[in-house]
Design a protein around this motif. Structure first.
Motif, short mmCIF file in Angstrom:
data_model
loop_
_atom_site.label_atom_id
_atom_site.label_comp_id
_atom_site.label_asym_id
_atom_site.label_seq_id
_atom_site.Cartn_x
_atom_site.Cartn_y
_atom_site.Cartn_z
N ASN A 132 0.82 -1.21 0.00
CA ASN A 132 0.00 0.00 0.00
C ASN A 132 0.86 1.26 0.00
O ASN A 132 0.52 2.25 -0.64
N SER A 136 1.25 4.10 -3.06
CA SER A 136 0.86 5.47 -2.70
C SER A 136 1.98 6.47 -2.95
O SER A 136 1.74 7.67 -2.97
N ASN A 353 5.74 10.91 1.97
CA ASN A 353 5.18 11.19 0.65
C ASN A 353 4.87 12.69 0.55
O ASN A 353 4.02 13.20 1.28
N THR A 356 0.33 14.36 -1.07
CA THR A 356 -0.80 13.74 -0.37
C THR A 356 -1.94 14.75 -0.29
O THR A 356 -1.78 15.93 -0.56
#
Length: 608
Positions: A132, A136, A353, A356
């Motif tokens: 996941n 992402s 990340n 987002t």
């Protein structure tokens, strides 16, 4: 310890298994010691050294329970010997040995059962979380990382991490407790002899620890090399046609062999140390036992300060320390290589990340007015790819971006879909900055058709359903019809259920591209982004695809990035780009009249 703390959240869902594993390991350690202690009464019965207890003992509290249990056993042995003979007493003590060994192995099985559920559960959850996380992460992450290295972390390093962690669990519960119970019993038998044994343990520990030097760094290098050779394999399989057409099999084989050779050398070096740990610890243990035999033998034979039966049990207990000691030394090596794998796995799980959704991001399901790109600057590294770029795209209009390779056309598509974020400036949809929209909402407004027709090894239907999971077969067929693909699909053996092979390699380039368009059509987004959708096609395929694109763009806002100018002549506005800046803009006719950059591009392509 930091890495171990980070895996604790993966264990919490299986805390019941963890607790039971610890309980059964404690019981295993206890009965592992008792199974050897039970040898003492047997030896004493055999050598007629049994302590006589003629009065039934009385329980005097928890603190004297050990002496009570021992006296109770000797009371029954004395009673049996006197009433039925020594053979019945021997049968009793043998039965006790059988029961203790049975319980020891039963608890071992139950501990292993719970650790198995814990281990497999954590492995599953960790791989799911890692997958996941991988999907992402932004596109930019994969422009810097090798795909094979990411695969190695998912497949190999997670397993290595998991094994090392549960080695630690065994290390801190079962084996140390076995040693503690054993040593406590040894002290109860002979303090002098136990202290003598402990003079040799630090020496053995020092020798074994020296073996583990540099093991973690070598494990890190081995895991990195593993990722590299998987990358070579993945790239070779993906580019097999190029490899074969250029007779480059030898070159790739050499590259792969060199990587494997380096991996083998590292693995052999690590394996040698791992393999040496167990026999070395056993040998050092036997040396200790041998010295113990000499010293303890003198206590039995010369000064008679220790009974023979007690000394034999003491020797069995001393040897009982060797097995957990070996397990500890082996586990410590696994932990070092496992922690190297842990750092590689955690580096991905902890990667922040940058792209987002905000906490209070807006959900937007419609496009009503205008897309505005205002004064944006963007750079992949140091030099700007786009410089003060500004355009407005009204609803229902088609805007085309043209220019030489490297002019920044495809970057616009990447920024609109937030595969990357602008460095300066803003992109808004109906006045809302796309950074303020939920990512799922933003990408839900857009359909993307790229130069590379990205299809998956599945049926035509399932590939198209990515656009709308709950679509009916009728909707799929309608999308294929709009994409000018229905005719060739109906001629396939199983129609829409036909498997198209790895990356759709059973189909031609034009057929694959039309399926990509059908997928976008089924999604039915208000904004369509076409990134060089026909540049990889031959002239005949391009005609089929062009018809499909025109069908799809009807009554839809479209951003068309094109190298072939024949595909964008009907656009409402054409933006001509050069080195990240707009040099001309207008309709096809207006730009030709300017006799500038666009006119030169048209002339060059007409000449070609």
């Amino acid at each position: 310890m930091e890495n171990i703390k980070k895996i604790i959240p993966f264990v919490l869902p299986y805390k019941r298994n963890a607790i039971w594993n610890i309980i059964f390991n404690i019981l295993y350690a206890l009965f592992s010691t008792l199974s050897f202690v039970a040898l003492a009464p047997m030896m004493q019965v055999l050598f007629n050294e049994t302590r006589k207890v003629t009065t039934k003992p009385v329980y005097q509290g928890i603190f004297k329970i050990t002496k009570f249990g021992e006296d109770y056993l000797y009371f029954y042995i004395t009673k049996l010997t006197d009433t039925k003979g020594p053979e019945f007493a021997l049968l009793l003590v043998i039965s006790i040995i059988i029961v203790t060994f049975l319980l020891k192995n039963l608890f071992n099985y139950l501990a292993s059962l719970h650790i198995m559920h814990l281990r497999n559960g954590v492995l599953k959850d960790m791989r799911v979380k890692l997958f996941n996380k991988i999907i992402s992460l932004p596109i930019g992450f994969y422009s810097e990382k090798r795909k094979g290295d990411v695969m190695a972390r998912m497949l190999g390093d997670v397993g290595e991490f998991q094994n090392s962690f549960f080695s630690v669990m065994e290390l801190i519960v079962r084996e140390p407790l076995t040693i503690v119970f054993t040593i406590a019993t040894m002290f109860s038998l002979s303090v002098k002899l136990t202290i003598f044994v402990f003079l040799f343990i630090p020496v053995s520990g020092f020798i074994i620890s020296r073996l583990g030097k540099n093991l973690k760094s070598k494990s890190e290098r081995a895991q990195a090399e593993s990722g590299y050779f998987i990358s070579i394999l993945e790239e070779t399989l993906s580019g097999m046609k190029v490899v074969k057409s250029y007779n480059a099999e030898g070159r790739f084989s050499k590259k792969f062999s060199s990587s494997i050779d380096r991996l083998v050398k590292l693995s052999n070096s690590i394996g040698n140390k791992n393999n040496l740990a167990s026999p070395l610890s056993e040998f050092l243990g036997i040396v200790t036992i041998a010295v113990l035999l000499w010293y303890g033998g003198n206590m039995v034979l010369v000064d008679h300060s220790l009974k023979g039966a007690t000394f034999i049990v003491f020797m069995a207990l001393a040897y009982n320390i060797l097995t957990p000691a070996k397990a500890i030394s082996k586990a410590s090596y696994q932990v070092k290589s496992g922690m190297a794998a842990a750092e590689r796995v955690l580096s991905i799980l902890e990667f922040e990340n940058p792209i987002t959704s905000k906490k209070n991001a807006i959900t937007k399901n419609t496009f009503d007015d205008t897309i505005e790109i205002k004064n944006i600057n963007f750079r992949y590294e140091e030099e700007n790819v786009l410089k003060n770029f500004t355009i407005a795209i009204p609803k229902g209009k088609t805007v085309a971006l043209v220019g030489q390779s490297g002019s920044g056309k495809s970057t616009i598509a990447n920024l609109l879909t937030r595969f990357y974020d602008v460095n300066e400036g803003s992109i808004t949809i109906d006045g809302i900055n796309i950074k303020d929209l939920k990512l799922e909402s933003l990408r839900g407004l857009m359909g993307l058709v790229t130069q590379d027709s990205i299809l998956f090894n599945d049926s035509i239907k399932n590939n198209i359903l990515l656009g709308k999971e709950d679509a009916t077969d009728a909707e799929v067929l309608e999308a294929l019809k709009i994409a000018n693909a229905l005719e060739f699909v109906q001629n396939l053996p199983n129609g829409i259920e036909t498997n198209i092979g790895d990356a759709g390699n059973k189909l031609s380039g034009g057929q694959k591209q039309r399926l990509s368009i059908a997928r976008a059509v089924l999604k039915n987004p208000p904004i369509m982004v076409l990134d060089e959708a026909t540049s990889a096609l031959d002239t005949e395929s391009e005609k089929f695809v062009q018809i499909a694109l025109e069908n799809m763009m009807q009554n839809r806002t479209s951003i068309v990035i094109a190298h072939r100018l024949s595909t964008i002549q009907k656009a409402d506005k054409i933006i001509v780009m050069k080195k990240g800046e707009i040099v001309e803009q207008g309709t096809h006719t207006e730009l030709l009249a300017l006799n500038g950059t666009y006119s030169n591009l048209v002339t060059m392509q007409s000449f070609e």
